[in-house]
Write a protein that holds these residues in place. Structure first.
Motif, PDB file in Angstrom:
ATOM      1  N   LEU A  78       0.833  -1.209   0.000  1.00  0.00           N
ATOM      2  CA  LEU A  78       0.000   0.000   0.000  1.00  0.00           C
ATOM      3  C   LEU A  78       0.867   1.259   0.000  1.00  0.00           C
ATOM      4  O   LEU A  78       0.537   2.249  -0.656  1.00  0.00           O
ATOM      5  CB  LEU A  78      -0.943   0.020   1.205  1.00  0.00           C
ATOM      6  N   VAL A  79       1.989   1.190   0.704  1.00  0.00           N
ATOM      7  CA  VAL A  79       2.912   2.339   0.722  1.00  0.00           C
ATOM      8  C   VAL A  79       3.421   2.606  -0.696  1.00  0.00           C
ATOM      9  O   VAL A  79       3.492   3.757  -1.143  1.00  0.00           O
ATOM     10  CB  VAL A  79       4.098   2.084   1.694  1.00  0.00           C
ATOM     11  N   ARG A  80       3.755   1.517  -1.411  1.00  0.00           N
ATOM     12  CA  ARG A  80       4.275   1.654  -2.783  1.00  0.00           C
ATOM     13  C   ARG A  80       3.254   2.347  -3.699  1.00  0.00           C
ATOM     14  O   ARG A  80       3.631   3.100  -4.581  1.00  0.00           O
ATOM     15  CB  ARG A  80       4.604   0.269  -3.349  1.00  0.00           C
ATOM     16  N   ILE A  86      -0.817  10.566   2.503  1.00  0.00           N
ATOM     17  CA  ILE A  86      -1.276   9.191   2.784  1.00  0.00           C
ATOM     18  C   ILE A  86      -0.061   8.282   2.927  1.00  0.00           C
ATOM     19  O   ILE A  86       0.010   7.438   3.827  1.00  0.00           O
ATOM     20  CB  ILE A  86      -2.205   8.675   1.652  1.00  0.00           C
ATOM     21  N   ARG A  87       0.907   8.472   2.062  1.00  0.00           N
ATOM     22  CA  ARG A  87       2.136   7.672   2.103  1.00  0.00           C
ATOM     23  C   ARG A  87       2.845   7.865   3.449  1.00  0.00           C
ATOM     24  O   ARG A  87       3.313   6.892   4.065  1.00  0.00           O
ATOM     25  CB  ARG A  87       3.037   8.088   0.937  1.00  0.00           C
ATOM     26  N   LYS A  88       2.880   9.149   3.894  1.00  0.00           N
ATOM     27  CA  LYS A  88       3.561   9.432   5.176  1.00  0.00           C
ATOM     28  C   LYS A  88       2.851   8.740   6.329  1.00  0.00           C
ATOM     29  O   LYS A  88       3.495   8.210   7.238  1.00  0.00           O
ATOM     30  CB  LYS A  88       3.600  10.950   5.410  1.00  0.00           C
ATOM     31  N   LEU A  91       3.567   5.058   6.125  1.00  0.00           N
ATOM     32  CA  LEU A  91       4.954   4.798   6.562  1.00  0.00           C
ATOM     33  C   LEU A  91       5.052   4.827   8.089  1.00  0.00           C
ATOM     34  O   LEU A  91       5.782   4.028   8.687  1.00  0.00           O
ATOM     35  CB  LEU A  91       5.905   5.822   5.938  1.00  0.00           C
ATOM     36  N   ALA A  92       4.287   5.748   8.676  1.00  0.00           N
ATOM     37  CA  ALA A  92       4.276   5.817  10.148  1.00  0.00           C
ATOM     38  C   ALA A  92       3.674   4.529  10.722  1.00  0.00           C
ATOM     39  O   ALA A  92       4.139   4.020  11.744  1.00  0.00           O
ATOM     40  CB  ALA A  92       3.479   7.036  10.606  1.00  0.00           C
ATOM     41  N   LYS A 181       5.280   5.979  22.736  1.00  0.00           N
ATOM     42  CA  LYS A 181       4.858   7.388  22.685  1.00  0.00           C
ATOM     43  C   LYS A 181       5.346   8.034  21.397  1.00  0.00           C
ATOM     44  O   LYS A 181       4.597   8.734  20.713  1.00  0.00           O
ATOM     45  CB  LYS A 181       5.435   8.157  23.885  1.00  0.00           C
ATOM     46  N   ALA A 182       6.618   7.777  21.079  1.00  0.00           N
ATOM     47  CA  ALA A 182       7.224   8.408  19.898  1.00  0.00           C
ATOM     48  C   ALA A 182       6.505   7.989  18.629  1.00  0.00           C
ATOM     49  O   ALA A 182       6.184   8.830  17.772  1.00  0.00           O
ATOM     50  CB  ALA A 182       8.700   8.047  19.824  1.00  0.00           C
ATOM     51  N   ILE A 183       6.206   6.698  18.510  1.00  0.00           N
ATOM     52  CA  ILE A 183       5.578   6.214  17.275  1.00  0.00           C
ATOM     53  C   ILE A 183       4.150   6.737  17.167  1.00  0.00           C
ATOM     54  O   ILE A 183       3.699   7.133  16.086  1.00  0.00           O
ATOM     55  CB  ILE A 183       5.672   4.669  17.132  1.00  0.00           C
ATOM     56  N   TYR A 184       3.428   6.785  18.288  1.00  0.00           N
ATOM     57  CA  TYR A 184       2.047   7.300  18.230  1.00  0.00           C
ATOM     58  C   TYR A 184       2.044   8.799  17.925  1.00  0.00           C
ATOM     59  O   TYR A 184       1.159   9.288  17.223  1.00  0.00           O
ATOM     60  CB  TYR A 184       1.296   6.985  19.526  1.00  0.00           C
ATOM     61  N   GLU A 185       3.031   9.514  18.466  1.00  0.00           N
ATOM     62  CA  GLU A 185       3.125  10.952  18.154  1.00  0.00           C
ATOM     63  C   GLU A 185       3.347  11.142  16.654  1.00  0.00           C
ATOM     64  O   GLU A 185       2.752  12.024  16.029  1.00  0.00           O
ATOM     65  CB  GLU A 185       4.266  11.593  18.948  1.00  0.00           C
ATOM     66  N   GLU A 186       4.211  10.293  16.092  1.00  0.00           N
ATOM     67  CA  GLU A 186       4.502  10.408  14.656  1.00  0.00           C
ATOM     68  C   GLU A 186       3.255  10.093  13.820  1.00  0.00           C
ATOM     69  O   GLU A 186       2.965  10.784  12.844  1.00  0.00           O
ATOM     70  CB  GLU A 186       5.648   9.456  14.285  1.00  0.00           C
TER      71      GLU A 186
END
Lengths: 359, 219
Positions: A78-80, A86-88, A91-92, A181-186
């Motif tokens: 899906l990223v491709r 949406i891609r960002k 990716l997150a 926390k970091a990943i959810y913030e991103e």
């Protein structure tokens, strides 16, 4: 919302959505033995990853790894086919697997799990491919070694600052919380970059996930007798329930008082929030496992609600709903596989499944 | 089988002494029998308590395993395995002491002591693990307490069995060795005394006959 951004990804999501296993077929797997389940899965979209497994070493761990690998591959696909914001966001989402791999590396070193055994728990994604993970595990003797090995990645920097703050490098919980926390913030930041309806949908779907996670953390910590000050350290980024509301919830003396406090705010959100927290209040005397099960279903409920509320195509709702449905399917399959391996009663397995038709 | 007798002087005084010793031995045997009965009752009670505790232990372990399987079903085998093996260890120790038990016999007492942290912190990742994992841990802790208590009961039962065997040996020794020995000795002394009595009676009769003959001659 930019329809052009969706022209490639939407057909792909629709195709992948069609590949999801029917609920009746899923229920039909309950009570079957591991080999029968493997045969059924070999003929499903998971076939490619299941067929790659050695029949001699067929167990729940290898089947589970194949399912997770399939989810990661689908996400990569899906990223491709996506672009722009949406891609960002996707990716997150994919970074969750990287974070999961970092946690596995830390836990493997702490728990002195052998390299081969730990590698079975790794889903190679992004910078943390099989070779890199194997090298880190082989060279690291302590948590500090793992942190140093990850120094070139953003995760290394996140966890490097944690020991200084908490002065106890061996406490994995602090490191894991910092990573979560970091990943959810991103993910939230990526959602904020979306425009118009997309932003609203993403905020609602991801928001309820984070809000329910925070509620789960508070209820669990209160049940375990963790101090109010310490609970705050474990909370994830907030969305609808702001810090003040969560603080009041933490101070509440009973589960009923805590949920009542949240329901007042939930009523200002959309109908899914209201339904979830009304149900929670109704069942507040039930065991915590039941409350957790209700909260776990919230993101999927919100996704399905968003599908009904907004047009099916050309918004992020369809993508997020698919990702949630796929994730729930994997969780259900994992549950059935483990139940088959442990010969659990079908009623117990059935109780733990999350079926979209029952939401 | 005739019992061996004790080497004693066959005198009336010795006979009295032997009878006194026999009465004392029978008294001791009775007291020991009462102790034995009390110990048997205590043994049965402890055995029943051990059985009840073993049932509760199995229940705790079954619940713990069932909850852990649920945890594995919810978060997956891989996560459950890595989280469990990397979680901070709970340090336990078993404190051994002794307490006065039945008949004042010191019985072993085991207590499971858990090292409590000053600050109560969660042991597992809060967002990845279900509450079932924490419930598993508390059930395992409960089972561990039952195991320690079961070990204590087993030690007490062993202690009681050892004392029972000792008391049984003492009673058997008194009833089947000392009392028959005393009986044999008493019978022997009585026979000797009776024999002496008979000889004395004959001697008296002979002396009386001789005295009568001397009196007739002198007349």
């Amino acid at each position: 919302m930019k329809p052009l951004e969706y022209k490639d990804i939407m057909p792909r999501v629709a195709l992948e959505n069609l590949k999801l296993i029917e609920v009746e077929d899923l229920i039909g797997l309950i009570g079957k033995d591991l080999e029968s389940i493997r045969c059924v899965l070999a003929g499903s979209p998971y076939g490619e990853h299941i067929s790659a497994l050695s029949v001699d070493r067929m167990d729940s761990v290898s089947l589970e790894a194949a399912l997770l690998q399939n989810y990661a591959e689908t996400l990569k696909k899906l990223v491709r086919f996506s672009s722009g914001s949406i891609r960002k966001l996707l990716l997150a989402f994919l970074k969750r697997f990287e974070v999961s791999n970092v946690k596995t590396l830390l836990r493997a070193v702490k728990g002195k799990i052998t390299v081969d055994e730990a590698m079975r728990h790794i889903v190679p994604v992004g910078f943390l491919d099989t070779n890199r993970c194997r090298a880190i595990l082989a060279e690291s003797k302590s948590i500090a070694d793992v942190i140093n090995s990850l120094a070139d990645l953003e995760y290394g920097l996140i966890i490097k600052n944690v020991p200084n703050k908490h002065k106890k490098i061996e406490d994995l919980l602090q490191l894991e919380t910092a990573l979560d926390k970091a990943i959810y913030e991103e993910i939230l930041e990526s959602a904020e970059r979306l425009k118009g309806v997309d932003k609203k949908i993403a905020r609602d779907v991801l928001g309820i996930e984070l809000d329910t996670l925070n509620v789960r953390i508070i209820l669990k910590c209160k049940a375990l007798g963790v101090s109010q000050e310490l609970i705050k350290d474990y909370l994830m980024p907030t969305v609808l329930f702001n810090e003040k509301t969560l603080e009041e919830t933490i101070k509440a003396t009973t589960a009923k008082a805590a949920i009542s406090c949240l329901l007042i705010v939930a009523e200002t959100g959309n109908v899914v929030y209201k339904n979830i927290f009304t149900q929670l209040l109704r069942e507040c005397d039930a065991p915590l496992s039941r409350l957790e099960a209700i909260l776990d279903k919230a993101p999927l409920k919100m996704s399905l609600y968003m599908l009904k509320e907004y047009a099916r195509y050309y918004n992020i709702g369809f993508v997020l709903a698919f990702l949630n449905l796929k994730w729930v399917e994997i969780k259900n399959l994992r549950c059935i596989i483990k139940g088959a391996e442990r010969r659990s009663p079908p009623s117990q397995v059935r109780k733990l499944l999350t079926l979209p038709s029952e939401l | 089988m005739s019992a061996e007798r004790v080497e004693v002087h066959p005198t009336r005084l010795e006979l009295l002494r032997l009878r006194r010793r026999k009465a004392l031995a029978e008294g001791i045997a009775d007291i020991l029998q009462k102790d034995l009965d009390t110990l048997i009752v205590a043994l049965i009670e402890h055995k029943q308590r051990a059985n009840a505790l073993r049932t509760r232990l199995y229940e705790s372990l079954n619940t713990a395993y069932s909850l852990f399987i649920e945890t594995e079903m919810i978060i997956g085998t891989m996560k459950a395995r890595e989280i469990s093996s990397s979680a901070p260890l709970i340090k336990f120790s078993v404190e051994v002491s002794s307490i006065p038990g039945v008949l004042g016999i010191p019985f072993p007492s085991f207590n499971c002591a858990k090292e409590e942290n000053a600050v109560l912190k969660p042991r597992f990742n809060l967002i990845e693990t279900p509450i079932q994992l924490n419930e598993t841990v508390s059930k395992i802790e409960e089972a561990l307490n039952f195991i320690v208590k079961l070990a204590e009961l087993t030690a007490v039962i062993r202690e009681i069995l050892e004392i029972l065997a000792l008391k049984r040996r003492q009673i058997n020794r008194i009833r089947f060795k000392i009392i028959p020995q005393l009986d044999a000795t008493i019978r022997y002394v009585e026979l000797i005394l009776e024999e002496i009595e008979r000889q004395d009676a004959i001697r008296v009769r002979v002396l009386q006959r001789k005295r009568k003959e001397r009196a007739v001659k002198s007349v």
